[in-house]
Design a protein around this motif. Structure first.
Motif, PDB file in Angstrom:
ATOM      1  N   TYR A 194       0.847  -1.186   0.000  1.00 49.66           N
ATOM      2  CA  TYR A 194       0.000   0.000   0.000  1.00 49.66           C
ATOM      3  C   TYR A 194       0.886   1.240   0.000  1.00 49.66           C
ATOM      4  O   TYR A 194       2.066   1.183   0.368  1.00 49.66           O
ATOM      5  CB  TYR A 194      -0.906   0.039   1.234  1.00 49.66           C
ATOM      6  N   ASP A 195       0.309   2.357  -0.377  1.00 44.57           N
ATOM      7  CA  ASP A 195       1.050   3.610  -0.334  1.00 44.57           C
ATOM      8  C   ASP A 195       1.139   4.094   1.117  1.00 44.57           C
ATOM      9  O   ASP A 195       0.128   4.184   1.818  1.00 44.57           O
ATOM     10  CB  ASP A 195       0.339   4.667  -1.194  1.00 44.57           C
ATOM     11  N   LEU A 198      -0.834   7.224   1.932  1.00 44.64           N
ATOM     12  CA  LEU A 198      -2.275   6.983   1.905  1.00 44.64           C
ATOM     13  C   LEU A 198      -2.746   6.385   3.224  1.00 44.64           C
ATOM     14  O   LEU A 198      -3.738   6.848   3.798  1.00 44.64           O
ATOM     15  CB  LEU A 198      -2.625   6.054   0.743  1.00 44.64           C
ATOM     16  N   MET A 211      -4.137  11.769  -6.709  1.00 43.59           N
ATOM     17  CA  MET A 211      -3.818  10.635  -7.566  1.00 43.59           C
ATOM     18  C   MET A 211      -3.539  11.154  -8.962  1.00 43.59           C
ATOM     19  O   MET A 211      -4.318  11.940  -9.512  1.00 43.59           O
ATOM     20  CB  MET A 211      -4.978   9.624  -7.603  1.00 43.59           C
ATOM     21  N   ARG A 220      -0.707   4.521 -11.873  1.00 43.68           N
ATOM     22  CA  ARG A 220      -1.177   5.594 -11.003  1.00 43.68           C
ATOM     23  C   ARG A 220      -0.352   5.638  -9.732  1.00 43.68           C
ATOM     24  O   ARG A 220       0.048   4.599  -9.199  1.00 43.68           O
ATOM     25  CB  ARG A 220      -2.653   5.383 -10.661  1.00 43.68           C
ATOM     26  N   PHE A 222       0.240   8.171  -5.905  1.00 41.63           N
ATOM     27  CA  PHE A 222      -0.266   9.215  -5.020  1.00 41.63           C
ATOM     28  C   PHE A 222       0.866  10.194  -4.740  1.00 41.63           C
ATOM     29  O   PHE A 222       1.987   9.778  -4.423  1.00 41.63           O
ATOM     30  CB  PHE A 222      -0.772   8.623  -3.703  1.00 41.63           C
ATOM     31  N   VAL A 256      -1.716   0.614  -8.946  1.00 42.73           N
ATOM     32  CA  VAL A 256      -1.229   1.757  -8.182  1.00 42.73           C
ATOM     33  C   VAL A 256       0.148   1.417  -7.653  1.00 42.73           C
ATOM     34  O   VAL A 256       0.338   0.389  -7.015  1.00 42.73           O
ATOM     35  CB  VAL A 256      -2.187   2.099  -7.023  1.00 42.73           C
ATOM     36  N   VAL A 311      -7.380  13.049  -3.421  1.00 41.16           N
ATOM     37  CA  VAL A 311      -7.802  11.936  -2.567  1.00 41.16           C
ATOM     38  C   VAL A 311      -8.229  12.431  -1.190  1.00 41.16           C
ATOM     39  O   VAL A 311      -9.259  12.033  -0.669  1.00 41.16           O
ATOM     40  CB  VAL A 311      -6.666  10.906  -2.457  1.00 41.16           C
ATOM     41  N   LEU A 320     -13.296   5.715   3.569  1.00 41.26           N
ATOM     42  CA  LEU A 320     -13.530   5.175   2.236  1.00 41.26           C
ATOM     43  C   LEU A 320     -14.795   4.339   2.168  1.00 41.26           C
ATOM     44  O   LEU A 320     -15.168   3.671   3.135  1.00 41.26           O
ATOM     45  CB  LEU A 320     -12.342   4.305   1.793  1.00 41.26           C
ATOM     46  N   GLU A 324     -14.192   3.635  -3.669  1.00 43.05           N
ATOM     47  CA  GLU A 324     -12.930   4.336  -3.431  1.00 43.05           C
ATOM     48  C   GLU A 324     -11.834   3.366  -2.996  1.00 43.05           C
ATOM     49  O   GLU A 324     -10.682   3.477  -3.432  1.00 43.05           O
ATOM     50  CB  GLU A 324     -13.141   5.403  -2.362  1.00 43.05           C
ATOM     51  N   HIS A 327     -10.661   1.639  -6.014  1.00 43.18           N
ATOM     52  CA  HIS A 327      -9.994   2.587  -6.898  1.00 43.18           C
ATOM     53  C   HIS A 327      -8.579   2.905  -6.421  1.00 43.18           C
ATOM     54  O   HIS A 327      -7.666   3.082  -7.228  1.00 43.18           O
ATOM     55  CB  HIS A 327     -10.824   3.863  -6.964  1.00 43.18           C
ATOM     56  N   TYR A 328      -8.386   2.960  -5.088  1.00 39.99           N
ATOM     57  CA  TYR A 328      -7.083   3.308  -4.529  1.00 39.99           C
ATOM     58  C   TYR A 328      -6.189   2.090  -4.320  1.00 39.99           C
ATOM     59  O   TYR A 328      -5.064   2.228  -3.841  1.00 39.99           O
ATOM     60  CB  TYR A 328      -7.248   4.031  -3.193  1.00 39.99           C
TER      61      TYR A 328
END
Length: 592
Positions: A194-195, A198, A211, A220, A222, A256, A311, A320, A324, A327-328
């Protein structure tokens, strides 16, 4: 002959033409009407391929419902072990929680990340909400799936004190409380790709993220405000665009690329880091499994990226919905039933492991309102038993209330050794004051203070130097003194209304017996009212029970509760009144 042969050939050709025409006509007549659909066999759809790392034969679903606390932790440990013994090779946490305790949450995350206790194939099913602690636990799982109406996020720590509600944390205090949470979510981000920025926006306010998408590859990422301005040469638009997925929610999440920090360099050997060989091996494996570091974007990347959406703004916490989350790249699938879970894992069987009723009972008993009630029952029952001895019902009630007050936190893993020690020491000192060294008051005061500190300690489960420990201390102090006040009011009411309470009146022995009985309740309750006759100092009587030091004596034609101010006095020995107080009559052995 030649002519006849030609005629015969012509006849044969005509017959063939006629046969072909009849066959064509029959096919036309037997064809379906134009508006009828041709009947073709239907092949059932093939299930989507399940990745090898997710495949499982037996799935265990562990429900995590309600507030997260130490009861939740111990329940998960028990159910996790049971599921593994039963052959489960995939674990699903069915999460529906408003949040909970910080220390219990971090312990649950450690449980989920320990391969010796939890299968690596662990999935969080947000069904339907996972706020605060629920979000932290979900991120600790390898994958996240969501129900169609799920919501998760808003994981900032808060401070709540009973009677005062939520209180505002000072910046320094907030930073101290947030530190372990940020470390936990960053660790989860590195493990599960994960980012980092984020997931930190779940916990901390002040993080802005956008994003953006690579125009050539569709990748994509962030970026924060600084990186955005570097790539596009202008300030970003401060608005959050709603997410409307262009594909069904069962489609794979968009690609992502997470942003992670630098890898932690390892030394050439375990000795350099002070690690055992096994710990060093685990560190290497952890570093290898971390996602690759994304280098910051520079001015050279201008023209290669386009903005997609904002975001999160710097004045809110990330929360979220399913679209969402997909999407993330935080969630991988929308799941609405156990049958879909089976398909998700490609499994043959699924079994649910719910919390037991006893675990729910323990959670109720360690709640603050129930603890206050138990303290009131203990103090009031103890007062009645000491003030007006009876058949022992109130003494037994006080013992049971104290046992539950101490035992329930022990079963929940909240008990500290020192609070049990203080309660035990307090009871011993109070007993010494009543039966061994009466009149000095030192043992009684020390016992009362130890008992009070021990009761407050039953509310504390963490380190007193931590913010959470101080919150629990204040909760314990306020709750205990509230219970003391309520018990004091109850004792006053009982002492004044004892004769109008038929149940209590039957459970308490009378001070006077036989023909000399006046009907007044004995002991302290009798002393708290107006006695029929006042005993004079120096009046003599006979001990009708052993005085150790409390007991009973017949004085001036009455049988009363007395207390010896000296040594042990045997039954039948003469005694003399030395003091008549509102709550106790003191006597000594008479040698004259």
């Amino acid at each position: 002959m030649w002519i006849q042969s030609r005629q015969l050939g012509a006849v044969r050709r005509c017959a063939l033409v006629v046969s072909a025409g009849l066959l064509t006509l029959s096919l036309v007549l037997s064809a379906p009407a134009a508006d009828e659909a041709p009947q073709t066999p239907q092949t059932p759809p093939r299930p989507a391929a399940v990745p090898a790392y997710r495949q499982a034969s037996q799935v265990a679903v562990l429900t995590v419902h309600g507030e997260i606390d130490h009861v939740t932790l111990h329940s998960l440990e028990r159910r996790m072990a049971e599921a593994r013994r039963n052959g489960a090779n995939a674990i699903v946490l069915d999460i529906d929680t408003p949040g909970g305790r910080l220390d219990a949450t971090l312990d649950i995350c450690n449980l989920l990340k320990d391969p010796s206790l939890t299968p690596t194939n662990t999935v969080a099913w947000i069904h339907p909400q996972a706020y605060s602690a629920g979000t932290i636990i979900a991120l600790a799982c390898r994958e996240i799936v969501v129900s169609p109406n799920a919501t998760f996020g808003d994981a900032a720590p808060i401070q709540g004190i009973p009677g005062l509600g939520l209180t505002q944390l000072q910046p320094a205090e907030r930073a101290k409380v947030e530190a372990p949470l940020l470390a936990e979510v960053v660790d989860s981000a590195r493990r599960h790709h994960y980012d980092e920025n984020l997931v930190q926006s779940f916990v901390s306010v002040g993080i802005e993220l956008w994003m953006i998408e690579n125009v050539d590859t569709g990748e994509r990422v962030f970026v924060d405000r600084t990186e955005y301005e570097t790539v596009f040469g202008e300030e970003p638009a401060d608005e959050i665009t709603s997410v409307t997925p262009s594909a069904p929610t069962t489609a794979p999440a968009p690609r992502v690329r997470p942003k992670v920090m630098e890898r932690i360099p390892l030394g050439d050997s375990a000795d350099e880091l002070g690690l055992t060989p096994e710990q060093y091996r685990q560190q290497i494996e952890y570093q290898q499994n971390r996602p690759p570091r994304r280098d910051p974007l520079t001015r050279a990347d201008r023209g290669s990226w386009r903005p997609v959406m904002q975001v999160i703004t710097d004045d809110r916490l990330l929360t979220l919905k399913p679209a969402e989350a997909l999407h993330y790249g935080l969630a991988v699938r929308t799941i609405s039933s156990d049958a879909q879970l089976l398909t998700f894992f490609g499994a043959q069987s699924l079994r649910r492991y719910d919390a037991t009723w006893s675990e729910g009972l323990v959670r109720l008993l360690v709640s603050v309102p129930v603890k206050i009630i138990l303290i009131i029952v203990f103090l009031l029952s103890l007062f009645i038993e000491l003030a007006a001895p009876g058949v022992g019902v109130f003494g037994a009630t006080a013992f049971v209330a104290l046992l539950v007050l101490i035992g329930a936190p022990y079963l929940a893993g909240l008990a500290q050794w020192w609070d049990v020690l203080l309660i035990g020491l307090g009871i011993v000192l109070l007993a010494a004051e009543l039966f061994l060294i009466p009149g000095t008051g030192v043992a009684g005061i020390a016992g009362a203070l130890c008992l009070l500190a021990g009761i407050i300690g039953t509310f504390i489960s963490g380190d007193l130097s931590s913010e959470q420990g101080m919150d629990e201390l204040w909760t314990g102090v306020l709750s205990t003194f509230t219970a003391l006040f309520a018990a004091g009011v109850g004792a006053w009411v009982v002492s004044r209304q004892i004769h109008s309470l038929p149940v209590l009146d039957k459970l308490i022995l009378k001070t006077e017996v036989g023909a000399r009985t006046t009907g007044a309740a004995g002991g302290l309750l009798s002393a708290m009212g107006d006695p029929p006759r006042t005993l004079e100092l120096g009046v003599q009587g006979i001990a009708i029970t052993d005085l150790r030091p409390a007991g009973r004596a017949e004085i001036d034609g009455r049988i009363v509760d007395v207390q010896s101010v000296g040594s042990y006095i045997e039954k039948g020995r003469p005694v003399r009144v030395t003091s008549v107080g509102r709550y106790v009559i003191e006597v000594e052995e008479s040698h004259s």
